[in-house]
Design an enzyme around this catalytic site. Structure first.
Site, mmCIF file in Angstrom:
data_model
loop_
_atom_site.group_PDB
_atom_site.id
_atom_site.type_symbol
_atom_site.label_atom_id
_atom_site.label_comp_id
_atom_site.label_asym_id
_atom_site.label_seq_id
_atom_site.Cartn_x
_atom_site.Cartn_y
_atom_site.Cartn_z
ATOM 1 C CE LYS A 10 48.189 35.727 38.651
ATOM 2 N NZ LYS A 10 47.770 36.445 37.491
ATOM 3 C CG HIS A 97 42.118 33.874 38.310
ATOM 4 N ND1 HIS A 97 42.787 34.099 37.127
ATOM 5 C CD2 HIS A 97 42.535 34.832 39.177
ATOM 6 C CE1 HIS A 97 43.587 35.150 37.286
ATOM 7 N NE2 HIS A 97 43.448 35.608 38.521
ATOM 8 C CD GLU A 99 45.962 34.196 35.390
ATOM 9 O OE1 GLU A 99 46.250 33.365 36.267
ATOM 10 O OE2 GLU A 99 46.324 35.390 35.444
ATOM 11 N N GLY A 176 47.793 41.483 35.540
ATOM 12 C CA GLY A 176 49.169 41.215 35.133
ATOM 13 C C GLY A 176 49.692 42.146 34.057
ATOM 14 C CB SER A 215 47.920 46.149 37.737
ATOM 15 O OG SER A 215 48.112 45.319 36.599
HETATM 16 C C1 PEP Z 1 45.248 38.089 39.700
HETATM 17 O O1 PEP Z 1 45.951 37.163 39.341
HETATM 18 O O2 PEP Z 1 44.137 37.842 40.161
HETATM 19 C C2 PEP Z 1 45.727 39.458 39.555
HETATM 20 C C3 PEP Z 1 44.931 40.433 39.869
HETATM 21 O O3 PEP Z 1 47.016 39.608 39.089
HETATM 22 P P1 PEP Z 1 47.870 40.967 39.101
HETATM 23 O O4 PEP Z 1 47.755 41.555 40.480
HETATM 24 O O5 PEP Z 1 49.262 40.553 38.757
HETATM 25 O O6 PEP Z 1 47.261 41.882 38.077
#
Ligand code: PEP
Length: 251
Positions: A10, A97, A99, A176, A215
């Site tokens: 990220k 993604h 985000e 996240g 996660s």
């Molecule tokens: C991601 O950013 O694609 C993601 C899965 O983040 P995290 O592993 O922190 O949940």
């Protein structure tokens, strides 16, 4: 089919931090990565060349961008083309993604353009899909997956190599948050993704990798990648430390 263990850094890490993390990762997995594993690091643009230099010559390790713009060049201030990404050593790019969809406002259609353009210009593409918590509560998981896959893969060139198209199923509520999707939820969603891929690409669907993201940690990775139709993981938070991502890569 090689399992794909992908890191998404990220908007974290200066070049020095990125170098240190990549070096620690490489030193921990060197000589230990099984033949059927591939490691990909998606790093911020400013760190791509630095991370690429660390990964170079390490079998099974590849560099990814976190995004791209679907044009060769031109008046697109702030954007980056596939050719520029390849020039710094990228062989992969993420598209869609959650985000970027929710914060930057990327549409399904734009994500589809990015996937198609990246593939046509020699990058392997990781198409990220997944439902929000409200969509899950409304019983719309399959509807969302269907829509995002349909649009995201709409213009994939007919002669694409299956290994170059990767789908990352990332339920938005698990990204996240520390909340991992349950095994049944993962198996159900990945099974649905596979069926949809079979509809779109009857001859190549079984060779397209489907990653789980949300996660993933060293402690849950092995169980997750053992599930049906889980061909790897896309990891955010737990990929930021070389030690924890090395445990995931080797899980
Ligand atoms: C991601 O950013 O694609 C993601 C899965 O983040 P995290 O592993 O922190 O949940």
């Amino acid at each position: 089919m090689k399992k794909l263990m992908a890191a998404n850094w990220k908007m974290y890490k200066t070049r020095a931090e990125a170098k240190a993390t990549a070096e620690e990762l490489v030193s921990r997995i060197k000589g230990k990565l099984p033949e059927d594993r591939e490691v990909v690091i998606a790093a911020p643009y400013t760190a791509l060349a630095t991370v690429g230099a660390v990964l170079e010559g390490n079998a099974g390790c590849s560099l990814s961008a976190e995004n791209l713009y679907p044009a060769e060049q031109g008046a697109f201030t702030g954007e980056i083309s596939p050719a520029m990404l390849k020039d710094v050593g990228c062989t992969y790019a993420l598209a869609g993604h959650s985000e970027r969809r929710s914060i930057i406002g990327e549409t399904d259609e734009l994500v589809g353009e990015k996937v198609a353009f990246g593939l046509a210009n020699g990058l392997s593409m990781i198409l990220c899909i997944g439902e929000t918590i409200d969509e899950r509560k409304a019983g719309e998981v399959q509807k969302v997956i269907d829509r995002q896959l349909e649009a995201g893969l709409k213009d994939v060139p007919a002669d694409f190599v299956p290994e170059t198209v990767v789908v990352a199923y990332e339920p938005v509520w698990a990204i996240g948050t520390g909340e991992v999707a349950g095994e049944d939820e993962i198996v159900e969603a990945h099974g649905f993704v596979r069926k949809k891929l079979e509809n779109i690409f009857p001859e190549k669907a079984s060779e397209i990798r489907i990653l789980y993201g949300g996660s993933v940690k060293p402690g849950n990775c092995a169980q997750i990648i053992a599930l049906d139709n889980v061909d790897g993981v896309l990891v955010g938070g737990a990929s930021l430390e070389g030690e924890s991502f090395s445990q995931i890569a080797l899980a």
